[in-house]
Structure formats: structure tokens, C-alpha cells
Design a protein around this motif. Structure first.
Motif, PDB file in Angstrom:
ATOM      1  N   THR A 107       0.722  -1.276  -0.111  1.00  0.00           N
ATOM      2  CA  THR A 107       0.091  -0.032  -0.139  1.00  0.00           C
ATOM      3  C   THR A 107       0.800   1.295  -0.107  1.00  0.00           C
ATOM      4  OG1 THR A 107      -0.638  -0.085   2.215  1.00  0.00           O
ATOM      5  CG2 THR A 107      -1.745  -1.330   1.321  1.00  0.00           C
ATOM      6  N   PRO A 108       0.328   2.291  -0.348  1.00  0.00           N
ATOM      7  CA  PRO A 108       1.196   3.486  -0.542  1.00  0.00           C
ATOM      8  C   PRO A 108       1.491   3.642   1.087  1.00  0.00           C
ATOM      9  CG  PRO A 108      -0.623   3.964  -2.142  1.00  0.00           C
ATOM     10  CD  PRO A 108      -1.092   2.482  -1.166  1.00  0.00           C
ATOM     11  N   ASN A 109       2.781   4.030   0.868  1.00  0.00           N
ATOM     12  CA  ASN A 109       3.516   4.780   1.933  1.00  0.00           C
ATOM     13  C   ASN A 109       3.781   3.133   2.672  1.00  0.00           C
ATOM     14  OD1 ASN A 109       3.577   7.387   1.051  1.00  0.00           O
ATOM     15  ND2 ASN A 109       2.079   8.460   1.860  1.00  0.00           N
ATOM     16  N   TRP A 110       4.020   2.257   2.920  1.00  0.00           N
ATOM     17  CA  TRP A 110       3.943   1.202   3.299  1.00  0.00           C
ATOM     18  C   TRP A 110       5.130   1.836   4.140  1.00  0.00           C
ATOM     19  CZ3 TRP A 110       7.064  -2.168   5.474  1.00  0.00           C
ATOM     20  CH2 TRP A 110       6.873  -3.621   6.137  1.00  0.00           C
ATOM     21  N   GLN A 111       6.542   1.859   3.841  1.00  0.00           N
ATOM     22  CA  GLN A 111       7.724   1.647   4.878  1.00  0.00           C
ATOM     23  C   GLN A 111       7.571   2.633   6.414  1.00  0.00           C
ATOM     24  OE1 GLN A 111       9.870  -0.221   4.843  1.00  0.00           O
ATOM     25  NE2 GLN A 111      10.624  -0.430   2.978  1.00  0.00           N
ATOM     26  N   LYS A 112       6.469   3.874   5.801  1.00  0.00           N
ATOM     27  CA  LYS A 112       6.260   4.848   7.341  1.00  0.00           C
ATOM     28  C   LYS A 112       4.869   3.961   8.013  1.00  0.00           C
ATOM     29  CE  LYS A 112       5.073   9.205   7.944  1.00  0.00           C
ATOM     30  NZ  LYS A 112       4.750  10.588   7.734  1.00  0.00           N
ATOM     31  N   GLU A 113       3.942   3.760   7.045  1.00  0.00           N
ATOM     32  CA  GLU A 113       2.860   3.510   7.617  1.00  0.00           C
ATOM     33  C   GLU A 113       2.411   2.085   8.427  1.00  0.00           C
ATOM     34  OE1 GLU A 113      -0.884   4.432   5.348  1.00  0.00           O
ATOM     35  OE2 GLU A 113      -0.129   6.494   4.832  1.00  0.00           O
ATOM     36  N   ALA A 114       2.990   1.017   7.784  1.00  0.00           N
ATOM     37  CA  ALA A 114       2.921  -0.394   8.197  1.00  0.00           C
ATOM     38  C   ALA A 114       3.596   0.040  10.016  1.00  0.00           C
ATOM     39  CB  ALA A 114       3.459  -1.380   7.492  1.00  0.00           C
ATOM     40  N   PRO A 115       4.301  -0.137   9.873  1.00  0.00           N
ATOM     41  CA  PRO A 115       5.879  -0.440  11.007  1.00  0.00           C
ATOM     42  C   PRO A 115       5.020   0.362  12.033  1.00  0.00           C
ATOM     43  CG  PRO A 115       7.002   0.223   9.501  1.00  0.00           C
ATOM     44  CD  PRO A 115       5.352   0.226   8.747  1.00  0.00           C
ATOM     45  N   SER A 116       4.140   1.660  11.961  1.00  0.00           N
ATOM     46  CA  SER A 116       3.925   3.208  12.569  1.00  0.00           C
ATOM     47  C   SER A 116       2.487   2.732  13.341  1.00  0.00           C
ATOM     48  CB  SER A 116       3.776   4.304  12.028  1.00  0.00           C
ATOM     49  OG  SER A 116       3.008   5.214  12.496  1.00  0.00           O
ATOM     50  N   TYR A 117       1.731   1.710  12.366  1.00  0.00           N
ATOM     51  CA  TYR A 117       0.508   1.772  12.870  1.00  0.00           C
ATOM     52  C   TYR A 117       0.866  -0.041  13.710  1.00  0.00           C
ATOM     53  CZ  TYR A 117      -4.381  -0.505  12.635  1.00  0.00           C
ATOM     54  OH  TYR A 117      -5.756  -0.282  13.030  1.00  0.00           O
ATOM     55  N   TRP A 118       1.325  -0.887  13.247  1.00  0.00           N
ATOM     56  CA  TRP A 118       1.370  -1.745  14.393  1.00  0.00           C
ATOM     57  C   TRP A 118       2.136  -1.272  15.589  1.00  0.00           C
ATOM     58  CZ3 TRP A 118       6.940  -4.363  15.351  1.00  0.00           C
ATOM     59  CH2 TRP A 118       6.545  -5.440  16.061  1.00  0.00           C
ATOM     60  N   ALA A 119       2.965  -0.588  15.706  1.00  0.00           N
ATOM     61  CA  ALA A 119       3.407  -0.384  17.152  1.00  0.00           C
ATOM     62  C   ALA A 119       2.480   0.415  17.376  1.00  0.00           C
ATOM     63  CB  ALA A 119       4.601   0.963  16.975  1.00  0.00           C
ATOM     64  N   ARG A 120       1.823   1.776  16.705  1.00  0.00           N
ATOM     65  CA  ARG A 120       1.230   2.401  18.079  1.00  0.00           C
ATOM     66  C   ARG A 120      -0.385   1.671  18.013  1.00  0.00           C
ATOM     67  NH1 ARG A 120      -2.248   5.885  15.616  1.00  0.00           N
ATOM     68  NH2 ARG A 120      -1.092   5.764  13.908  1.00  0.00           N
ATOM     69  N   VAL A 121      -0.671   1.409  16.730  1.00  0.00           N
ATOM     70  CA  VAL A 121      -2.146   0.955  17.457  1.00  0.00           C
ATOM     71  C   VAL A 121      -2.250  -0.699  17.811  1.00  0.00           C
ATOM     72  CG1 VAL A 121      -4.571   0.760  15.980  1.00  0.00           C
ATOM     73  CG2 VAL A 121      -2.979   2.292  14.975  1.00  0.00           C
ATOM     74  N   THR A 122      -1.337  -1.222  17.344  1.00  0.00           N
ATOM     75  CA  THR A 122      -1.671  -3.241  18.057  1.00  0.00           C
ATOM     76  C   THR A 122      -0.857  -2.975  18.808  1.00  0.00           C
ATOM     77  OG1 THR A 122      -0.332  -4.033  16.218  1.00  0.00           O
ATOM     78  CG2 THR A 122      -1.759  -3.852  15.348  1.00  0.00           C
ATOM     79  N   ARG A 123      -0.010  -2.058  19.204  1.00  0.00           N
ATOM     80  CA  ARG A 123       0.750  -2.405  20.453  1.00  0.00           C
ATOM     81  C   ARG A 123       2.012  -3.716  20.062  1.00  0.00           C
ATOM     82  NH1 ARG A 123      -2.983  -0.750  25.806  1.00  0.00           N
ATOM     83  NH2 ARG A 123      -3.037   1.131  24.757  1.00  0.00           N
ATOM     84  N   SER A 124       2.483  -3.649  18.984  1.00  0.00           N
ATOM     85  CA  SER A 124       3.412  -4.250  18.734  1.00  0.00           C
ATOM     86  C   SER A 124       2.956  -5.500  18.617  1.00  0.00           C
ATOM     87  CB  SER A 124       4.769  -4.403  19.045  1.00  0.00           C
ATOM     88  OG  SER A 124       5.289  -2.716  18.564  1.00  0.00           O
ATOM     89  N   ASP A 125       1.694  -6.595  18.498  1.00  0.00           N
ATOM     90  CA  ASP A 125       1.319  -6.959  17.860  1.00  0.00           C
ATOM     91  C   ASP A 125       1.440  -8.244  17.727  1.00  0.00           C
ATOM     92  OD1 ASP A 125      -0.969  -9.668  18.634  1.00  0.00           O
ATOM     93  OD2 ASP A 125      -2.371  -8.745  17.733  1.00  0.00           O
ATOM     94  N   PRO A 126       1.736  -9.876  18.066  1.00  0.00           N
ATOM     95  CA  PRO A 126       2.812 -10.612  16.775  1.00  0.00           C
ATOM     96  C   PRO A 126       2.233 -11.090  15.646  1.00  0.00           C
ATOM     97  CG  PRO A 126       2.521 -11.489  19.223  1.00  0.00           C
ATOM     98  CD  PRO A 126       2.403 -10.217  19.507  1.00  0.00           C
ATOM     99  N   ARG A 127       0.750 -10.893  16.093  1.00  0.00           N
ATOM    100  CA  ARG A 127       0.055 -11.632  15.661  1.00  0.00           C
ATOM    101  C   ARG A 127      -0.877 -10.541  14.311  1.00  0.00           C
ATOM    102  NH1 ARG A 127      -5.170 -12.510  16.724  1.00  0.00           N
ATOM    103  NH2 ARG A 127      -5.283 -14.473  15.432  1.00  0.00           N
ATOM    104  N   ARG A 128       0.087  -9.770  14.667  1.00  0.00           N
ATOM    105  CA  ARG A 128       0.040  -8.530  13.227  1.00  0.00           C
ATOM    106  C   ARG A 128       1.082  -7.731  12.832  1.00  0.00           C
ATOM    107  NH1 ARG A 128      -4.618  -9.256  15.879  1.00  0.00           N
ATOM    108  NH2 ARG A 128      -6.507  -9.533  15.317  1.00  0.00           N
TER     109      ARG A 128
END
Length: 299
Positions: A160-181
Motif C-alpha cells: 500500500t502507498p507509504n507502507w514503509q512509514k505507515e505499516a510499522p507505525s500502525y503496528w507499533a502504535r495501534v496494535t502495541r506491537s502485537d506479534p499476530r499482526r
């Protein structure tokens, strides 16, 4: 339309540069040392049906699946089948039907096997490319798990657009680094998600149906009118996530994506409900997905 042979490893182009380096995996997620290398249909089907509710060995063999040329990290082939429309529909809509992107959603694979059986019993008005088990390593883990053998959520691994910025950030911030996601360190870094990506590029589906569980709703991304309901499943937006197939294909590629969320990940709906979902899905495609124009770019 491509055949199984045309999707062999020899004819598959190299992955884009963004996926050229696979992410390092934690020790706990390292693929098994002895990869599974099945050679016959029974070798594929026996381990699969042991994990899939209401799918028999005969059901699996009758599906006539073939290897795509893409293998999971543990060496299990991603399996598929092309089932063509009746000759009365020479310009049939192309549907990509996917199950089991998350390995612990067993019913998402089982229901696709049931629909493949239905496809073989009556003439079809659409062309179908079907992959019932996109994440075999997750399904066949000692305990079925959402992620693949490297510990990556395949449905967060699309470019998805801006994956390198958005995907890791979302994972850390919203899922609290949930290993399942965990989305991985680069988009389409995994052989399973890369196969889906390349299939979209080559097969050029007019609509994608992706089956999940257990939210018990329909989700939708992309152009055209969302479905109101398939069977008892009612349209209710689940959300838009960086790296998801719905975000990538529906919003970025403008290919409609219907996400079917079955109500239970391990218990199949009644047979009548499976059939209602199947019939309602086809009615929605018929009414809302445009017949493709045959051009040099879309033969």
C-alpha cells in the motif's frame, strides 16, 4: 487465461525490488529445518484436511488443485485452480477467490473448498481463479496460527502507498506491537503474499473475494456498490489497514475487494448458509462488477 504451467517457477518474474530482501526472523519464527515437499495430490490433501472442518480427503482431491510455482517458507506449495466460465460467456468476469490468508481461520479455507465443489456441478458465468489455502504454514503449524512461518501477517504485507512509514507505525502504535499482526520489514517480502501480488498483476481480476473469520460481517474496499448481505452476513466496515489486501487492491488498484468474515474460525456455518452466501455473492458480482473490455492489455 494462464494455466498452472504458465505460473510455474520458471515463468514467474522476479519479485519487485522492495521485496528483494526478506526480513530477519526471530528465532521463534524460524521456518522448520525439514521443509515439507509434497509430490502427489494425497500428500497435499492429507495434512490439509486434518486441519479443515468438514473437508474430506475426497473433497480435497476432487478440487483438482495444482501448485502455483510458489512455495511457502516450509516448502508447502500454494495451490490453486482455474475454473472457466461456460462457453456461453466468452467475456466472463474474472474473479480471484482467496481463502486462508490467516492460518488460524480454518473455516475460511473450508468454505472455499465447498464452493469449488459447487463450481463443478453447474455451468459458470464467471471465470474463477481459486486459492483456498494461501497460508499453508500457518494452517499446518503445530497449533494453527494467523501468521506465516516467519511470523508475518500476510494481510499486512501488501505494498500500500507509504507502507514503509505507515505499516510499522500502525503496528507499533495501534496494535502495541502485537506479534499476530506483524507486517514484516518490507512489503511483499513473503512468498505467499508475493504470489497474490503477482497474480493480481498477471491475471488482472475484475473482483477479489477474500474469506476470513470470525467477525461475522462483510467488508468492502474499492469502486462500485458494496454488497448489503451474503446470506446472514451483513455489510459492516471492519476498517482500513496499512498493508491489507483490501487497502492495496480496493483503494490503490481500484479492483473491488469483498472480505467475507465468517462468524466462527473453526466451526463451519450450516450447509444451507454456505450455499446462500455462494448464491448471493454471484448475484452481487453479476449486478455490480462490469464485464471487462477485451483489449491488448487485458486479453
Amino acid at each position: 487465461m494462464p494455466s498452472a504451467n504458465s505460473l510455474s517457477a520458471a515463468s514467474t518474474p522476479p519479485a519487485p525490488s522492495i521485496a528483494s530482501t526478506a526480513p530477519a526472523a526471530p528465532t521463534s519464527s524460524t521456518p522448520a529445518k525439514s521443509p515439507v515437499k509434497p509430490k502427489t495430490v494425497s500428500d497435499w490433501c492429507t495434512p490439509l484436511v486434518a486441519r479443515l472442518p468438514k473437508v474430506s480427503l475426497t473433497d480435497c482431491k476432487n478440487s483438482k488443485l495444482s501448485p502455483t510455482g510458489a512455495n511457502s517458507l516450509n516448502g508447502f506449495p500454494v495451490l490453486f485452480r482455474d475454473i472457466k466460465a461456460d462457453a456461453k460467456h466468452p467475456q466472463a468476469i474474472r474473479v480471484l477467490l482467496l481463502g486462508g490468508i490467516h492460518g488460524d481461520e480454518q473455516t475460511a479455507s473450508s468454505v472455499v473448498f465447498k464452493w469449488m465443489d459447487a463450481m463443478q456441478k453447474s455451468p459458470l458465468e464467471f471465470n474463477w481463479r481459486v486459492a483456498p489455502v494461501v497460508n499453508p504454514d500457518g494452517l499446518l503449524a503445530p497449533k494453527p496460527r494467523r501468521v506465516n512461518a516467519r511470523g508475518i501477517d500476510l494481510n499486512r504485507n501488501f505494498p500500500t502507498p507509504n507502507w514503509q512509514k505507515e505499516a510499522p507505525s500502525y503496528w507499533a502504535r495501534v496494535t502495541r506491537s502485537d506479534p499476530r499482526r506483524y507486517p514484516g520489514k518490507a512489503p511483499i517480502s513473503e512468498p505467499e503474499s508475493r504470489w497474490v501480488y503477482e497474480t493480481i498483476e498477471k491475471y488482472k481480476p475484475d473482483v477479489i473475494i477474500s474469506v476470513h473469520a470470525p467477525f461475522g460481517v462483510l467488508d468492502f474496499d474499492g469502486p462500485t456498490t458494496p454488497p448489503n448481505r451474503f446470506g446472514r452476513l451483513i455489510y459492516n466496515r471492519v476498517g482500513v489497514y496499512p498493508g491489507s489486501l483490501g487497502n492495496y487492491s480496493g483503494l490503490h488498484k481500484d479492483i473491488p475487494v469483498v472480505t467475507i468474515e465468517l462468524p466462527n474460525a473453526t466451526q463451519m456455518p450450516p450447509d444451507a448458509e454456505v450455499q446462500r452466501i455462494w448464491q448471493d455473492m454471484q448475484s452481487w458480482i453479476r449486478q455490480n462488477v462490469a464485464t471487462p473490455l477485451k483489449t491488448a492489455r487485458n486479453p
